[in-house]
Design an enzyme around this catalytic site. Structure first.
Site, PDB file in Angstrom:
ATOM      1  N   GLU A  71       0.835  -1.193   0.000  1.00  0.00           N
ATOM      2  CA  GLU A  71       0.000   0.000   0.000  1.00  0.00           C
ATOM      3  C   GLU A  71       0.879   1.255   0.000  1.00  0.00           C
ATOM      4  O   GLU A  71       1.914   1.311   0.666  1.00  0.00           O
ATOM      5  CB  GLU A  71      -0.918   0.020   1.218  1.00  0.00           C
ATOM      6  CG  GLU A  71      -2.094  -0.913   1.111  1.00  0.00           C
ATOM      7  CD  GLU A  71      -3.082  -0.709   2.249  1.00  0.00           C
ATOM      8  OE1 GLU A  71      -2.834   0.166   3.110  1.00  0.00           O
ATOM      9  OE2 GLU A  71      -4.098  -1.421   2.274  1.00  0.00           O
ATOM     10  N   ARG A 130      -2.475   2.036 -25.443  1.00  0.00           N
ATOM     11  CA  ARG A 130      -2.677   1.187 -26.619  1.00  0.00           C
ATOM     12  C   ARG A 130      -4.093   0.611 -26.666  1.00  0.00           C
ATOM     13  O   ARG A 130      -4.546   0.155 -27.720  1.00  0.00           O
ATOM     14  CB  ARG A 130      -1.649   0.051 -26.637  1.00  0.00           C
ATOM     15  CG  ARG A 130      -0.272   0.502 -27.086  1.00  0.00           C
ATOM     16  CD  ARG A 130       0.744  -0.624 -27.062  1.00  0.00           C
ATOM     17  NE  ARG A 130       1.207  -0.929 -25.709  1.00  0.00           N
ATOM     18  CZ  ARG A 130       2.166  -1.807 -25.423  1.00  0.00           C
ATOM     19  NH1 ARG A 130       2.743  -2.477 -26.407  1.00  0.00           N
ATOM     20  NH2 ARG A 130       2.536  -2.014 -24.175  1.00  0.00           N
ATOM     21  N   GLN A 131      -4.796   0.651 -25.523  1.00  0.00           N
ATOM     22  CA  GLN A 131      -6.180   0.159 -25.487  1.00  0.00           C
ATOM     23  C   GLN A 131      -7.127   1.342 -25.667  1.00  0.00           C
ATOM     24  O   GLN A 131      -7.861   1.731 -24.764  1.00  0.00           O
ATOM     25  CB  GLN A 131      -6.433  -0.573 -24.167  1.00  0.00           C
ATOM     26  CG  GLN A 131      -5.530  -1.779 -23.957  1.00  0.00           C
ATOM     27  CD  GLN A 131      -5.816  -2.512 -22.666  1.00  0.00           C
ATOM     28  OE1 GLN A 131      -6.966  -2.651 -22.266  1.00  0.00           O
ATOM     29  NE2 GLN A 131      -4.765  -2.987 -22.009  1.00  0.00           N
ATOM     30  N   LYS A 239       0.599  -4.943 -41.513  1.00  0.00           N
ATOM     31  CA  LYS A 239       0.469  -6.324 -41.066  1.00  0.00           C
ATOM     32  C   LYS A 239      -0.777  -6.931 -41.685  1.00  0.00           C
ATOM     33  O   LYS A 239      -1.863  -6.368 -41.576  1.00  0.00           O
ATOM     34  CB  LYS A 239       0.383  -6.402 -39.541  1.00  0.00           C
ATOM     35  CG  LYS A 239       1.707  -6.206 -38.824  1.00  0.00           C
ATOM     36  CD  LYS A 239       1.540  -6.408 -37.330  1.00  0.00           C
ATOM     37  CE  LYS A 239       2.854  -6.246 -36.601  1.00  0.00           C
ATOM     38  NZ  LYS A 239       2.697  -6.421 -35.132  1.00  0.00           N
TER      39      LYS A 239
END
Length: 366
Positions: A71, A130-131, A239
């Site tokens: 914590e 990236r999300q 890609k």
């Protein structure tokens, strides 16, 4: 953080290699509020460098401790009525990414409770960036969740560096976001260092250097850098997902035959995409490959992959995150973004436009 009244010669030499450094800010930078810079543990060296340039002392009483059960406890110190800048990338060095996130969030909350007049969160690398979209049904848009967490704890402004996707700025509602670009630093490196290493004049960039975007989302970033250095052109790597269990295939759009190729991207994690892109460039006749990447996350086995890839001559990253993984690879070079952050802090504190940073730097130089 520590601060010296005079910048050490080795630090000055390092800062002078960047685009934005104009000497230490020896004059008093004070307006309506006192200027304070605080830092979590994710990249204390970067915060120290910013303080050296701004000639600031550490914020009195700022403390961050961690209990045995992990914590965190944070005391913001003496910041009541101050203009506070929290420098905390959400990744870095040996620290767990999620720990860095919690440090940033709790530090903002603590600073707000201590009565700071204004809080600017400087987050060079934003976790979960990236999300930024739904790739399948019923999955979270985690970048949006991060923006909501940061904003709801009371920040007045957010500064970041080369977001993975510029549209992430839209996840912050009613909160200004400055997405500071590193392209000026990279253009200087190409014109000064790469041209010297390859023994070509700056005037030959239009015939000898090609900028490579390793994926379709990086085309705009590559185009911007190509215009700055007057490169011959921009090549894109795409890609193509194969059928069944076959691996994805990479295809190149453009010609690199006989060219000095510079791969530009916002982050390098395990370096799998980078090495694959470099090998593809080599197979298409590229003369040599350099990689200029803003955020050097460098998760294992990134350093090993870069070391073993003979076609990559050099990987240049910034110190936006603590470049701990860079120490094990002799090919990796680091550019400091401390002068750029110091310039942004000074301008924001003095209520001066940041347009110069987005255009051609503080002196209007490209």
């Amino acid at each position: 953080m520590t601060n010296n009244n005079n910048i050490a010669p080795e630090d000055k030499k390092r800062f002078e290699q960047t685009h934005f450094y104009q000497g230490d800010k020896a004059h008093a930078i004070e307006k309506k509020y006192r200027l304070r810079v605080v830092s979590g543990r994710a990249n204390n060296n970067l915060a120290n460098d910013v303080c050296k340039i701004l000639q600031l002392d550490p914020t009195p009483g700022f403390e961050l401790t961690q209990a045995a059960n992990q914590e965190l406890s944070i005391n913001a110190g003496e910041v009541m009525g101050d203009d506070v800048y929290l420098i905390q990338p959400m990744a870095g060095g040996d620290q767990d990414l999620n720990t860095s996130v919690m440090e940033a969030l709790l530090a903002v909350h603590s600073i707000r409770l201590q009565g700071a007049a204004r809080i600017t969160a400087i987050i060079p690398y934003l976790a979960y960036s990236r999300q930024d979209r739904k790739t399948k049904p019923r999955v979270p848009i985690s970048a949006s969740a991060m923006a909501q967490l940061i904003q709801c704890l009371g920040v007045d402004r957010v500064m970041t560096v080369d977001l993975h996707c510029g549209q992430i700025q839209g996840f912050f509602h009613n909160c200004p976001v400055d997405n500071l670009p590193v392209a000026l630093e990279f253009s200087k490196y190409i014109l000064n260092t790469i041209c010297e290493k390859e023994e070509i004049s700056k005037e030959r960039t239009c015939t000898d250097i090609t900028i490579v975007a390793p994926d379709a989302s990086g085309v705009e970033r590559a185009r911007t850098l190509a215009n700055m250095v007057n490169a011959k052109g921009v090549v894109t790597i795409l890609k193509r997902r194969a059928m069944g269990s076959e691996p994805a295939k990479m295809e190149m759009v453009g010609d690199v035959e006989g060219q000095i190729c510079v791969i530009i991207d916002d982050l390098v994690d395990t370096a799998g995409t980078l090495v694959s892109a470099a090998n593809l460039v080599a197979s298409k006749g590229g003369r040599s490959v350099y990689a200029l990447i803003t955020h050097g996350i460098l998760t294992d086995p990134a350093a090993e992959r870069v070391t073993k890839c003979d076609i990559i001559k050099e990987l240049v990253i910034t110190d936006s995150v603590d470049p701990a993984g860079a120490k094990s690879c002799c090919k990796i070079r680091t550019i400091s973004i401390a002068p750029m952050l110091a310039e942004a802090i000074e301008r924001t504190h003095s209520e001066v436009s940041l347009s110069a940073i987005f255009d051609n730097g503080p002196n209007g130089k490209a």
